[in-house]
Structures are given as structure tokens and as C-alpha cells.
Design a protein around this motif. Sequence first.
Motif, mmCIF file in Angstrom:
data_model
loop_
_atom_site.group_PDB
_atom_site.id
_atom_site.type_symbol
_atom_site.label_atom_id
_atom_site.label_comp_id
_atom_site.label_asym_id
_atom_site.label_seq_id
_atom_site.Cartn_x
_atom_site.Cartn_y
_atom_site.Cartn_z
ATOM 1 N N PHE A 94 -7.758 -2.901 26.199
ATOM 2 C CA PHE A 94 -8.422 -3.417 25.004
ATOM 3 C C PHE A 94 -7.560 -3.241 23.761
ATOM 4 O O PHE A 94 -6.594 -2.488 23.753
ATOM 5 C CB PHE A 94 -9.756 -2.715 24.799
ATOM 6 C CG PHE A 94 -10.750 -2.984 25.886
ATOM 7 C CD1 PHE A 94 -11.576 -4.089 25.830
ATOM 8 C CD2 PHE A 94 -10.869 -2.124 26.977
ATOM 9 C CE1 PHE A 94 -12.506 -4.334 26.827
ATOM 10 C CE2 PHE A 94 -11.790 -2.371 27.978
ATOM 11 C CZ PHE A 94 -12.612 -3.478 27.899
ATOM 12 N N ALA A 99 -11.589 3.109 20.035
ATOM 13 C CA ALA A 99 -12.998 2.770 20.245
ATOM 14 C C ALA A 99 -13.329 2.621 21.721
ATOM 15 O O ALA A 99 -14.477 2.778 22.118
ATOM 16 C CB ALA A 99 -13.328 1.469 19.511
ATOM 17 N N HIS A 100 -12.321 2.339 22.530
ATOM 18 C CA HIS A 100 -12.617 2.037 23.929
ATOM 19 C C HIS A 100 -12.475 3.221 24.869
ATOM 20 O O HIS A 100 -12.621 3.074 26.070
ATOM 21 C CB HIS A 100 -11.745 0.871 24.407
ATOM 22 C CG HIS A 100 -12.312 -0.466 24.034
ATOM 23 N ND1 HIS A 100 -11.945 -1.146 22.907
ATOM 24 C CD2 HIS A 100 -13.260 -1.229 24.627
ATOM 25 C CE1 HIS A 100 -12.625 -2.276 22.829
ATOM 26 N NE2 HIS A 100 -13.435 -2.349 23.852
ATOM 27 N N VAL A 101 -12.149 4.383 24.315
ATOM 28 C CA VAL A 101 -12.137 5.593 25.139
ATOM 29 C C VAL A 101 -13.247 6.495 24.613
ATOM 30 O O VAL A 101 -13.352 6.709 23.416
ATOM 31 C CB VAL A 101 -10.768 6.304 25.039
ATOM 32 C CG1 VAL A 101 -10.776 7.569 25.875
ATOM 33 C CG2 VAL A 101 -9.647 5.383 25.486
ATOM 34 N N ASN A 102 -14.069 6.990 25.517
ATOM 35 C CA ASN A 102 -15.174 7.853 25.104
ATOM 36 C C ASN A 102 -14.649 9.102 24.397
ATOM 37 O O ASN A 102 -13.904 9.881 24.979
ATOM 38 C CB ASN A 102 -15.990 8.245 26.342
ATOM 39 C CG ASN A 102 -17.273 8.953 25.972
ATOM 40 O OD1 ASN A 102 -17.407 9.478 24.869
ATOM 41 N ND2 ASN A 102 -18.221 8.965 26.867
ATOM 42 N N PRO A 103 -15.037 9.293 23.104
ATOM 43 C CA PRO A 103 -14.447 10.377 22.311
ATOM 44 C C PRO A 103 -14.853 11.777 22.765
ATOM 45 O O PRO A 103 -14.173 12.737 22.429
ATOM 46 C CB PRO A 103 -14.956 10.102 20.891
ATOM 47 C CG PRO A 103 -16.190 9.285 21.072
ATOM 48 C CD PRO A 103 -15.959 8.463 22.305
ATOM 49 N N VAL A 104 -15.930 11.909 23.503
ATOM 50 C CA VAL A 104 -16.367 13.267 23.840
ATOM 51 C C VAL A 104 -15.980 13.673 25.260
ATOM 52 O O VAL A 104 -16.364 14.741 25.719
ATOM 53 C CB VAL A 104 -17.877 13.483 23.620
ATOM 54 C CG1 VAL A 104 -18.258 13.087 22.202
ATOM 55 C CG2 VAL A 104 -18.702 12.736 24.618
ATOM 56 N N ARG A 105 -15.259 12.805 25.955
ATOM 57 C CA ARG A 105 -14.811 13.191 27.291
ATOM 58 C C ARG A 105 -13.296 13.353 27.292
ATOM 59 O O ARG A 105 -12.601 12.672 26.553
ATOM 60 C CB ARG A 105 -15.250 12.147 28.316
ATOM 61 C CG ARG A 105 -16.754 12.139 28.453
ATOM 62 C CD ARG A 105 -17.213 11.317 29.615
ATOM 63 N NE ARG A 105 -18.546 11.742 29.970
ATOM 64 C CZ ARG A 105 -18.827 12.594 30.943
ATOM 65 N NH1 ARG A 105 -17.861 13.069 31.699
ATOM 66 N NH2 ARG A 105 -20.058 12.945 31.180
ATOM 67 N N PHE A 110 -11.385 10.565 31.600
ATOM 68 C CA PHE A 110 -11.254 9.122 31.390
ATOM 69 C C PHE A 110 -10.374 8.496 32.463
ATOM 70 O O PHE A 110 -10.696 7.455 33.030
ATOM 71 C CB PHE A 110 -10.656 8.867 29.999
ATOM 72 C CG PHE A 110 -10.328 7.428 29.725
ATOM 73 C CD1 PHE A 110 -11.352 6.516 29.495
ATOM 74 C CD2 PHE A 110 -9.023 6.980 29.727
ATOM 75 C CE1 PHE A 110 -11.059 5.182 29.261
ATOM 76 C CE2 PHE A 110 -8.732 5.656 29.482
ATOM 77 C CZ PHE A 110 -9.748 4.752 29.253
ATOM 78 N N LEU A 111 -9.245 9.167 32.751
ATOM 79 C CA LEU A 111 -8.294 8.594 33.705
ATOM 80 C C LEU A 111 -8.821 8.617 35.136
ATOM 81 O O LEU A 111 -8.601 7.684 35.897
ATOM 82 C CB LEU A 111 -6.970 9.357 33.630
ATOM 83 C CG LEU A 111 -6.058 9.006 32.458
ATOM 84 C CD1 LEU A 111 -4.920 10.001 32.354
ATOM 85 C CD2 LEU A 111 -5.513 7.594 32.615
ATOM 86 N N TYR A 149 -8.480 15.863 24.312
ATOM 87 C CA TYR A 149 -9.497 14.876 23.988
ATOM 88 C C TYR A 149 -8.869 13.740 23.183
ATOM 89 O O TYR A 149 -7.846 13.945 22.527
ATOM 90 C CB TYR A 149 -10.640 15.533 23.217
ATOM 91 C CG TYR A 149 -11.505 16.365 24.125
ATOM 92 C CD1 TYR A 149 -12.562 15.782 24.821
ATOM 93 C CD2 TYR A 149 -11.226 17.709 24.351
ATOM 94 C CE1 TYR A 149 -13.333 16.529 25.682
ATOM 95 C CE2 TYR A 149 -11.997 18.460 25.221
ATOM 96 C CZ TYR A 149 -13.054 17.864 25.886
ATOM 97 O OH TYR A 149 -13.814 18.575 26.753
ATOM 98 N N HIS A 151 -9.277 12.425 20.329
ATOM 99 C CA HIS A 151 -8.927 12.597 18.914
ATOM 100 C C HIS A 151 -7.649 13.412 18.727
ATOM 101 O O HIS A 151 -7.114 13.472 17.634
ATOM 102 C CB HIS A 151 -10.090 13.238 18.149
ATOM 103 C CG HIS A 151 -10.356 14.657 18.534
ATOM 104 N ND1 HIS A 151 -11.076 15.006 19.640
ATOM 105 C CD2 HIS A 151 -9.984 15.823 17.967
ATOM 106 C CE1 HIS A 151 -11.140 16.323 19.735
ATOM 107 N NE2 HIS A 151 -10.494 16.837 18.730
ATOM 108 N N MET A 162 -4.531 4.298 28.112
ATOM 109 C CA MET A 162 -5.360 3.167 28.537
ATOM 110 C C MET A 162 -4.629 2.317 29.582
ATOM 111 O O MET A 162 -5.210 1.883 30.576
ATOM 112 C CB MET A 162 -5.704 2.315 27.312
ATOM 113 C CG MET A 162 -6.507 1.080 27.607
ATOM 114 S SD MET A 162 -8.256 1.360 27.439
ATOM 115 C CE MET A 162 -8.491 0.869 25.765
ATOM 116 N N SER A 165 -4.587 4.138 32.785
ATOM 117 C CA SER A 165 -5.883 4.074 33.465
ATOM 118 C C SER A 165 -6.100 2.706 34.097
ATOM 119 O O SER A 165 -6.712 2.581 35.154
ATOM 120 C CB SER A 165 -7.007 4.424 32.494
ATOM 121 O OG SER A 165 -7.668 3.265 32.063
#
Lengths: 330, 305
Positions: A94, A99-105, A110-111, A149, A151, A162, A165
Motif C-alpha cells: 500500500f 496507516a496499513h500496519v497495525n500500530p499496536v502489534r 505483522f510479518l 513496534y 512507531h 511491508m 510481508s
Amino acid sequence: MSGLVELDGLEVDLRVGGSMRPVLSGTTLQIGRGEAVGLVGESGSGKSMTARSIARLLPEGAEVRGSIRFDGTEVTSLRGADLRAYRRRIAMVFQDPRAHVNPVRSIGDFLTEELRTNEGVPRAEAERRAIELLDVVGIPDGARRLRQYPHELSGGLLQRVMIASALLSEPELLLADEPTTALDVTTQSDVMALLDELRRERGLAMLFITHDLELAGAVCDRTAVMYAGQIVEEQAADALYTDPLHPYTAALVAARPDIDATAARLAAIPGRPLSAFEAPPGCAFADRCPFSEDRCESERPALMPIAAGSSRCLRAEELRGRLHLTVSDV
Amino acid sequence: MLIGTLLVSSFVIYSALYLAPGNPIATLTGGRTPSPEAVRILEERYHLNDPFLVRYWDWLTGVLHGDFGVSIPLRQDVSTLIAERIGITLGLVVYAAIIILILGIGAGILAALRPGLIDSSVIVASTISAALPSFIAAIVLLLVFSVQLGWFPAFGPGEAGLDRIYHLTLPAIALALASLAIVSRVTRACVREELRREHVQTATSRGIPRHLVIRRHVLRNAAIPITTVAGLTIASLIALSAVVERAFALNGLGAYLIQAALSKDFAVVQGIALVLVVAFVVTNTVIDILYALLDPRVKLGERAS
């Protein structure tokens, strides 16, 4: 060429307020196995909606007509487990990784999420593969990154994550929706080079969406130009400059700033881009086109094969060869 | 931070009551004019003539040792009086909090994920319950479920144990109703918003089954704002409980606070107010800790970036 993806007369209407608005009106496009196709056009021309239609990620309430075939299977009617199985064969990169990766995980989560969830790969094995791929996309010290994370990573690093992944699930088709637009200029070229190299190595097909004609020319085999929800021209990427088949493409080429020339004012195409829902009965580009005739206003042109590509212009044959010269003087 | 808050609030509580009109001796003597001799003895016994700061200091050091002073009208230790009643208030607030967390968050999630009939019913129900102040809710519940149907007792806390839970059911519902509406509305909005997030789309695009997308990405992320709102609402129940306790004739802290304030029993009012503040501060601290656990971007003791 065996078509991996075949869009045929794809029409998409979105619900806006109470009414339906067309965003794609008859998009026809093929992507072969291992082939990279660029999709260029102004904002709102329907580039992203095309990619979203292929990924079946259209907003709720969207109406789809026409057909999307992937490896011979009709995609528009897939549901449930079949749809999920199909989605695993494509991957999307994307525009805005933040915005397209969950910020709290965590990055590791994610991978490895897809491998663990869909393929039942044990966590340790999934993490080993993730670290390996992080190294491939130019992120050393993967084990530490997995614990971090989103951030804590820069935009460029996150876009590499990304890409990693997207490759991790070993897809057959990559949908890259302006993957470098949100990055700063120096990072852009690195990320783009990486994406291009990895795609070629792995023989992945790619639909590459961009505003940048030159970038599309550099990484794609063929380029399609979109205007008002339709593809107006499609041919080999490098021929777009030398031999444009549609006045709109010629105007886009002419509007590029030239690095060698000093211009008092940057060239621009007169008028403003139309969205599919505003398109007149005739050619959508007619009122901005320096070559338009009376019949352009009333007759809707079809995408016709011409030379090695195709063009949606009534006068394509007669204008051929004169387009880029004339337009740059406009 | 925590200690600072408590110190400041204890000072405010103490000085507010010091400045409040009314005289405990008048209450003690029941309106009769006592002899100057009696007044002098009473003032000496309760240190009523000491300078303000000295009295505050005495009170504060006492509190730190668990001694909240003596109720002048009742001639009993305030700490004993509070201890007798704190259980009922605590039970009531915890019971209402459980109702809010389970029903409020549950209804909110359901409404967000199931647009249409379920969503509309939750909205209508929460609008009605938000419009009902707890004292009216208490009266309506009493009328319907105690007087008309006879399912629940109308007053009193009952015996400890199951009977206590049974007696506290109606009061807890009355206390929970308004907050239930807020929590379910906020939950619904947060889950809806999270559903539209791009990262949820990423998860969907990878072929993750919908229930896992919802659990891992939608609910997990929505939990952060929901925790804040649910926590604050629950903390505010501590103060609201006074109204409900009076309506159901529960002998809890809140009801006693009102009674003590009316009879100018300053030591009791100060003690209870301090206990309520401590409960509020502790609840907020728990929320902060939860927040840091839920959101990796927040570190305890640091400012959120």
C-alpha cells in the motif's frame, strides 16, 4: 502470453450518499505471469479502484459488473474460504505503510500473522523466515526488529517491512498501489529498486500504480494509462514517450518538467480531470483535447488495437506519429 | 504523582469543610444554648480552637495511621463508621461496573458489527437509558420489579453472601444504566472507526479469516479508547452511588456521607470524602497501567508522543 489476470469490461459503482456513482466504466486489462504492468493516470482516474477490485477490497456496497479472472477463475463471485484462498495468492503493497500496519502489534506479529494463521507454520519457523526476508529487503538485525513496534521504524523501513510481508506469503501477483509516494525522495528510489529486483528474481507478476510515467517506464513491461475510469491507452512502457497512441498520454508526456530546460511556468493540461461519473456520452477527454472533433463529443470510442498497443481514440490512426510533437506546442 | 494528588485533595477537602457554615457543637447540643463552660470543654476536647494548619496536620497524620478522628455527634471512631459501610458501597460499585463492562461493551460491539435491527435496538435502548437520571431509574426499577412484580427486595442490603448480591441487583442496575449507555455508544463508535482503518484492510487482504481480523485488529485496537471511557465512567460511579444508596435505603458510604453532611458531622464527611477520592485516584491509576499495557506507544512515566 498466458494471462494471469484478465479484467474484461470491469464496471464498478460506489455508493456515495444515497446514489451509485461509477468509478470504473469498462476497464479491460491483462497481466501475464511474471509481467509487470504499470497503471498511470491522474488522481481519481480509477487506478486504485482497479487494484482494489482485483484484491476484492472495494468499500461496502460497491457494485461490480464485468469480469475479473485470475488464473482462469472468476474472482468477482468468490466467497468465504475460496476468497481467502485467492487472497493468499495475491499480495498488496500500500501507499502509506504507517496507516496499513497495525500500530499496536509488533513487527514480528505483522510479518508472521499470515503464515501462522493460514498456513499453520509454527511461530519459530515463521519468525526464522521473516528474519531471512528482512535481510533480503535490506533490514539487518531482523531478530531485534521483530520485537519492535511500527512507531519505532521510519517510513522507509516500514515500507520495506511491508514488501517483506508481501513476499513472505509467496504470492503470484503483487498489487503495488503507489508504494513510494508516501516516502521521501531519497528513500523512494531505494525502495523502488528493491521492489523491482525482488519481483524479477521471483518471477512475480505486478500491477504497479503510480503518477510517475517515467518510473512506470523504468520498472514495467507495459503501461496502461487511465482516464475517467477507463483505460485510454496501453502499450510497451518505453513507447509511450516516443509513440503515444492517445492525445491524453501525449499531453501527460508533454506536461513532464524537463530537467534541462528552464520554463517560466510548468506545462499543464488545460481543464481539470474528470471522474468516471462526470464522463460525457462521447470521449471523456474530448473537452480537454486539442484534436477533438464534433464526433468526439457524441461517439464513445472503444479500446481498439493499434500498432503494438491499443488506444481509445477515434482519431488514433490518423493522429499517429503527430501526437507528441503537436501536443508539446500546445 | 499519586501522592501529590492525594495530598492536594485532602487539603481541599479539609479546608472546604473548615470554611463551611455550621457548627458541630450546635448539632451536639440539639439547638439548646449550652453554658459557656460546656462550650469551652467541648472545644478543648475536639481541638476546635487550634489554628487551621495545626488541625489539618493533626488530621492528616491521624489519617496516615488509619485514624480519621471522632464523629462528634455519634462519639464513635470515624474509621469504624467507614469500615462498617464501605463493603456495601464497594459491592454496589463493583457489581455495577461488571454490568457496565459486560453489557455495555458487549452491546456496543454487537451494534458495531451487526448494522440493521440489532444496531438500531442498541441505539434506542441506550438513548433511553442515557436520558434516565439514576434516581429516576431507581424509582422506576423499584416500582416495576419490587412493588409490581415482587422479584427483587425494595430496600436494605441483605445478609452477606448470595443474599447481598440479590439485594444489590436492582441498585446496581439503577447505578449502571446511564453509564451503560455511554460505554455502549463509545464502544460502538470505536469499533466502527477501527473497522474502517487501513490496517484492517491489510489484514483482510492477506486472507485472514474475518473473526480473527476482528479480534486481533479491530477489537484489540478499539480496546484502547474503550478502556479510557469505561474506566472514567466506572470511577464516577463512586460518587453517583450516594443517590442510589439513598433510594434503596442501603447503609453505604454515599448515603452516610449525605446524612453526615446534613448533621454537620465534619470528621465523617472528611473521612468519607477522602476515601472516595482515594478510590477515584486508584481507579485512574489502574486505567493508566492498563493503557500502557494495551498501547505500546505509551510508556509509563513518559508523555505519549
